[in-house]
Design a protein around this motif. Sequence first.
Motif, PDB file in Angstrom:
ATOM      1  N   ALA A 270       5.053  12.149 -10.630  1.00  0.00           N
ATOM      2  CA  ALA A 270       5.003  10.802 -10.044  1.00  0.00           C
ATOM      3  C   ALA A 270       3.922  10.010 -10.761  1.00  0.00           C
ATOM      4  O   ALA A 270       2.769  10.446 -10.856  1.00  0.00           O
ATOM      5  CB  ALA A 270       4.706  10.863  -8.554  1.00  0.00           C
ATOM      6  N   GLN A 271       4.322   8.861 -11.288  1.00  0.00           N
ATOM      7  CA  GLN A 271       3.411   8.004 -12.046  1.00  0.00           C
ATOM      8  C   GLN A 271       3.382   6.622 -11.412  1.00  0.00           C
ATOM      9  O   GLN A 271       4.429   6.084 -11.036  1.00  0.00           O
ATOM     10  CB  GLN A 271       3.904   7.895 -13.494  1.00  0.00           C
ATOM     11  CG  GLN A 271       2.996   7.051 -14.388  1.00  0.00           C
ATOM     12  CD  GLN A 271       3.511   6.918 -15.812  1.00  0.00           C
ATOM     13  OE1 GLN A 271       4.721   6.952 -16.039  1.00  0.00           O
ATOM     14  NE2 GLN A 271       2.612   6.748 -16.766  1.00  0.00           N
ATOM     15  N   ASP A 272       2.199   6.068 -11.299  1.00  0.00           N
ATOM     16  CA  ASP A 272       2.044   4.709 -10.790  1.00  0.00           C
ATOM     17  C   ASP A 272       2.770   3.758 -11.743  1.00  0.00           C
ATOM     18  O   ASP A 272       2.432   3.671 -12.929  1.00  0.00           O
ATOM     19  CB  ASP A 272       0.548   4.369 -10.719  1.00  0.00           C
ATOM     20  CG  ASP A 272       0.280   3.054 -10.012  1.00  0.00           C
ATOM     21  OD1 ASP A 272       0.896   2.037 -10.400  1.00  0.00           O
ATOM     22  OD2 ASP A 272      -0.546   3.028  -9.087  1.00  0.00           O
TER      23      ASP A 272
ATOM     24  N   GLY B 147       0.174   3.140 -14.594  1.00  0.00           N
ATOM     25  CA  GLY B 147       0.455   4.270 -15.467  1.00  0.00           C
ATOM     26  C   GLY B 147      -0.282   5.546 -15.068  1.00  0.00           C
ATOM     27  O   GLY B 147      -0.113   6.579 -15.713  1.00  0.00           O
ATOM     28  N   GLU B 148      -1.086   5.497 -14.030  1.00  0.00           N
ATOM     29  CA  GLU B 148      -1.821   6.699 -13.613  1.00  0.00           C
ATOM     30  C   GLU B 148      -0.842   7.796 -13.160  1.00  0.00           C
ATOM     31  O   GLU B 148       0.101   7.520 -12.408  1.00  0.00           O
ATOM     32  CB  GLU B 148      -2.774   6.340 -12.452  1.00  0.00           C
ATOM     33  CG  GLU B 148      -3.686   7.492 -12.053  1.00  0.00           C
ATOM     34  CD  GLU B 148      -4.729   7.087 -11.002  1.00  0.00           C
ATOM     35  OE1 GLU B 148      -4.600   6.010 -10.392  1.00  0.00           O
ATOM     36  OE2 GLU B 148      -5.678   7.876 -10.810  1.00  0.00           O
ATOM     37  N   VAL B 149      -1.074   9.008 -13.632  1.00  0.00           N
ATOM     38  CA  VAL B 149      -0.280  10.136 -13.156  1.00  0.00           C
ATOM     39  C   VAL B 149      -0.843  10.556 -11.807  1.00  0.00           C
ATOM     40  O   VAL B 149      -2.023  10.893 -11.693  1.00  0.00           O
ATOM     41  CB  VAL B 149      -0.293  11.305 -14.156  1.00  0.00           C
ATOM     42  CG1 VAL B 149       0.400  12.523 -13.566  1.00  0.00           C
ATOM     43  CG2 VAL B 149       0.394  10.900 -15.456  1.00  0.00           C
ATOM     44  N   LEU B 150       0.001  10.554 -10.783  1.00  0.00           N
ATOM     45  CA  LEU B 150      -0.467  10.737  -9.414  1.00  0.00           C
ATOM     46  C   LEU B 150      -0.339  12.176  -8.917  1.00  0.00           C
ATOM     47  O   LEU B 150      -1.236  12.685  -8.246  1.00  0.00           O
ATOM     48  CB  LEU B 150       0.319   9.815  -8.478  1.00  0.00           C
ATOM     49  CG  LEU B 150       0.177   8.314  -8.774  1.00  0.00           C
ATOM     50  CD1 LEU B 150       1.193   7.518  -7.976  1.00  0.00           C
ATOM     51  CD2 LEU B 150      -1.239   7.840  -8.469  1.00  0.00           C
ATOM     52  N   MET B 151       0.753  12.816  -9.231  1.00  0.00           N
ATOM     53  CA  MET B 151       1.002  14.167  -8.706  1.00  0.00           C
ATOM     54  C   MET B 151       2.201  14.778  -9.408  1.00  0.00           C
ATOM     55  O   MET B 151       2.937  14.083 -10.116  1.00  0.00           O
ATOM     56  CB  MET B 151       1.286  14.121  -7.191  1.00  0.00           C
ATOM     57  CG  MET B 151       2.464  13.240  -6.819  1.00  0.00           C
ATOM     58  SD  MET B 151       2.815  13.171  -5.038  1.00  0.00           S
ATOM     59  CE  MET B 151       3.765  14.688  -4.803  1.00  0.00           C
TER      60      MET B 151
ATOM     61  N   GLY C 242      -3.080   6.624  -1.268  1.00  0.00           N
ATOM     62  CA  GLY C 242      -3.326   7.657  -2.266  1.00  0.00           C
ATOM     63  C   GLY C 242      -2.275   8.737  -2.203  1.00  0.00           C
ATOM     64  O   GLY C 242      -1.686   8.989  -1.156  1.00  0.00           O
ATOM     65  N   ALA C 243      -2.064   9.399  -3.352  1.00  0.00           N
ATOM     66  CA  ALA C 243      -1.044  10.445  -3.425  1.00  0.00           C
ATOM     67  C   ALA C 243      -1.571  11.786  -2.930  1.00  0.00           C
ATOM     68  O   ALA C 243      -0.795  12.643  -2.518  1.00  0.00           O
ATOM     69  CB  ALA C 243      -0.549  10.591  -4.859  1.00  0.00           C
ATOM     70  N   CYS C 244      -2.881  11.966  -2.981  1.00  0.00           N
ATOM     71  CA  CYS C 244      -3.445  13.304  -2.764  1.00  0.00           C
ATOM     72  C   CYS C 244      -3.945  13.480  -1.336  1.00  0.00           C
ATOM     73  O   CYS C 244      -4.617  12.602  -0.785  1.00  0.00           O
ATOM     74  CB  CYS C 244      -4.572  13.554  -3.749  1.00  0.00           C
ATOM     75  SG  CYS C 244      -5.106  15.278  -3.773  1.00  0.00           S
ATOM     76  N   HIS C 245      -3.669  14.667  -0.772  1.00  0.00           N
ATOM     77  CA  HIS C 245      -4.085  14.960   0.607  1.00  0.00           C
ATOM     78  C   HIS C 245      -5.609  15.037   0.736  1.00  0.00           C
ATOM     79  O   HIS C 245      -6.139  15.060   1.832  1.00  0.00           O
ATOM     80  CB  HIS C 245      -3.440  16.265   1.083  1.00  0.00           C
ATOM     81  CG  HIS C 245      -4.009  17.490   0.430  1.00  0.00           C
ATOM     82  ND1 HIS C 245      -3.706  17.847  -0.871  1.00  0.00           N
ATOM     83  CD2 HIS C 245      -4.886  18.413   0.871  1.00  0.00           C
ATOM     84  CE1 HIS C 245      -4.361  18.950  -1.175  1.00  0.00           C
ATOM     85  NE2 HIS C 245      -5.088  19.318  -0.146  1.00  0.00           N
ATOM     86  N   THR C 246      -6.304  15.101  -0.406  1.00  0.00           N
ATOM     87  CA  THR C 246      -7.776  15.155  -0.392  1.00  0.00           C
ATOM     88  C   THR C 246      -8.405  13.770  -0.258  1.00  0.00           C
ATOM     89  O   THR C 246      -9.630  13.659  -0.194  1.00  0.00           O
ATOM     90  CB  THR C 246      -8.294  15.773  -1.699  1.00  0.00           C
ATOM     91  OG1 THR C 246      -7.852  14.934  -2.791  1.00  0.00           O
ATOM     92  CG2 THR C 246      -7.781  17.188  -1.897  1.00  0.00           C
ATOM     93  N   GLY C 247      -7.560  12.727  -0.268  1.00  0.00           N
ATOM     94  CA  GLY C 247      -8.080  11.368  -0.162  1.00  0.00           C
ATOM     95  C   GLY C 247      -8.177  10.642  -1.491  1.00  0.00           C
ATOM     96  O   GLY C 247      -8.579   9.481  -1.537  1.00  0.00           O
ATOM     97  N   HIS C 248      -7.798  11.331  -2.554  1.00  0.00           N
ATOM     98  CA  HIS C 248      -7.848  10.699  -3.878  1.00  0.00           C
ATOM     99  C   HIS C 248      -6.545   9.948  -4.168  1.00  0.00           C
ATOM    100  O   HIS C 248      -5.481  10.290  -3.664  1.00  0.00           O
ATOM    101  CB  HIS C 248      -8.087  11.752  -4.957  1.00  0.00           C
ATOM    102  CG  HIS C 248      -9.446  12.393  -4.877  1.00  0.00           C
ATOM    103  ND1 HIS C 248      -9.719  13.452  -4.037  1.00  0.00           N
ATOM    104  CD2 HIS C 248     -10.603  12.105  -5.505  1.00  0.00           C
ATOM    105  CE1 HIS C 248     -10.991  13.798  -4.164  1.00  0.00           C
ATOM    106  NE2 HIS C 248     -11.555  12.996  -5.042  1.00  0.00           N
ATOM    107  N   ARG C 249      -6.689   8.962  -5.019  1.00  0.00           N
ATOM    108  CA  ARG C 249      -5.517   8.229  -5.479  1.00  0.00           C
ATOM    109  C   ARG C 249      -4.545   9.158  -6.201  1.00  0.00           C
ATOM    110  O   ARG C 249      -3.345   9.095  -6.008  1.00  0.00           O
ATOM    111  CB  ARG C 249      -5.988   7.103  -6.429  1.00  0.00           C
ATOM    112  CG  ARG C 249      -4.914   6.268  -7.066  1.00  0.00           C
ATOM    113  CD  ARG C 249      -4.269   5.300  -6.097  1.00  0.00           C
ATOM    114  NE  ARG C 249      -3.223   4.519  -6.741  1.00  0.00           N
ATOM    115  CZ  ARG C 249      -2.309   3.833  -6.080  1.00  0.00           C
ATOM    116  NH1 ARG C 249      -2.309   3.772  -4.761  1.00  0.00           N
ATOM    117  NH2 ARG C 249      -1.387   3.164  -6.721  1.00  0.00           N
ATOM    118  N   SER C 250      -5.084  10.037  -7.042  1.00  0.00           N
ATOM    119  CA  SER C 250      -4.288  10.986  -7.822  1.00  0.00           C
ATOM    120  C   SER C 250      -4.734  12.407  -7.517  1.00  0.00           C
ATOM    121  O   SER C 250      -5.930  12.661  -7.290  1.00  0.00           O
ATOM    122  CB  SER C 250      -4.490  10.708  -9.318  1.00  0.00           C
ATOM    123  OG  SER C 250      -4.078  11.819 -10.098  1.00  0.00           O
TER     124      SER C 250
END
Lengths: 123, 123
Positions: A19-21, A25-29, A91-99
Amino acid sequence: MDDDVAVDFGEDGLVPAVAQDAETGEVLMLAYVSPDALAKTRETGFAHYYSRSRDELWQKGKTSGHVQRVEEVRVDCDADTLLYLVDQEAGACHTGHRSCFYRTIEGEHVGEEVFDPDAVYDD
Amino acid sequence: MDDDVAVDFGEDGLVPAVAQDAETGEVLMLAYVSPDALAKTRETGFAHYYSRSRDELWQKGKTSGHVQRVEEVRVDCDADTLLYLVDQEAGACHTGHRSCFYRTIEGEHVGEEVFDPDAVYDD
């Protein structure tokens, strides 16, 4: 009209999907996709994946609200990997991060924190 | 000093690695990485992967010259996927495209062709 690319789901019936924004262009997960997950994604416009640990289809963000609106699905040359171009809520990440890729392999923290996971997830 | 993240190579001893253009953010390809491939990548600064079909370690671009200089290796939250941020020589895809993700799932051609594969590969 172009024909759909026949995705090669292989022996385990899953392909990895990046998954990319779509905007930055950020790679999210990266997660895995079954034929049903791909069909649901295309049908609804929201990213769906298949959880190998829970053995079930899931919609990203269904609980947290951090959904991914899918602007485009791409397929690689071997048709065994997908790329979801998405509009990611929060954010994509369960840790609270965007990626999910918020660390270098050396352990340096390089990712942006965009929400408080304790405020979003129950467990 | 930060400690290296312990990568979870799982049952088959491989993790997927996404190669992304460090400058433009374009997702170039996905391939698999073994512990040896990761060690070689970090040691040499050139992207190495593990071919599941040929059952061997390979350096990307060793034959074609289309090497990937690795600027950074990132690890995802579960430590079971890698992100290589790379400086890609010519194109990542054996089809002559800059990225292996040159098609939408509807079969539309959206990727840039950057070299003639017949001039680069023997077979």
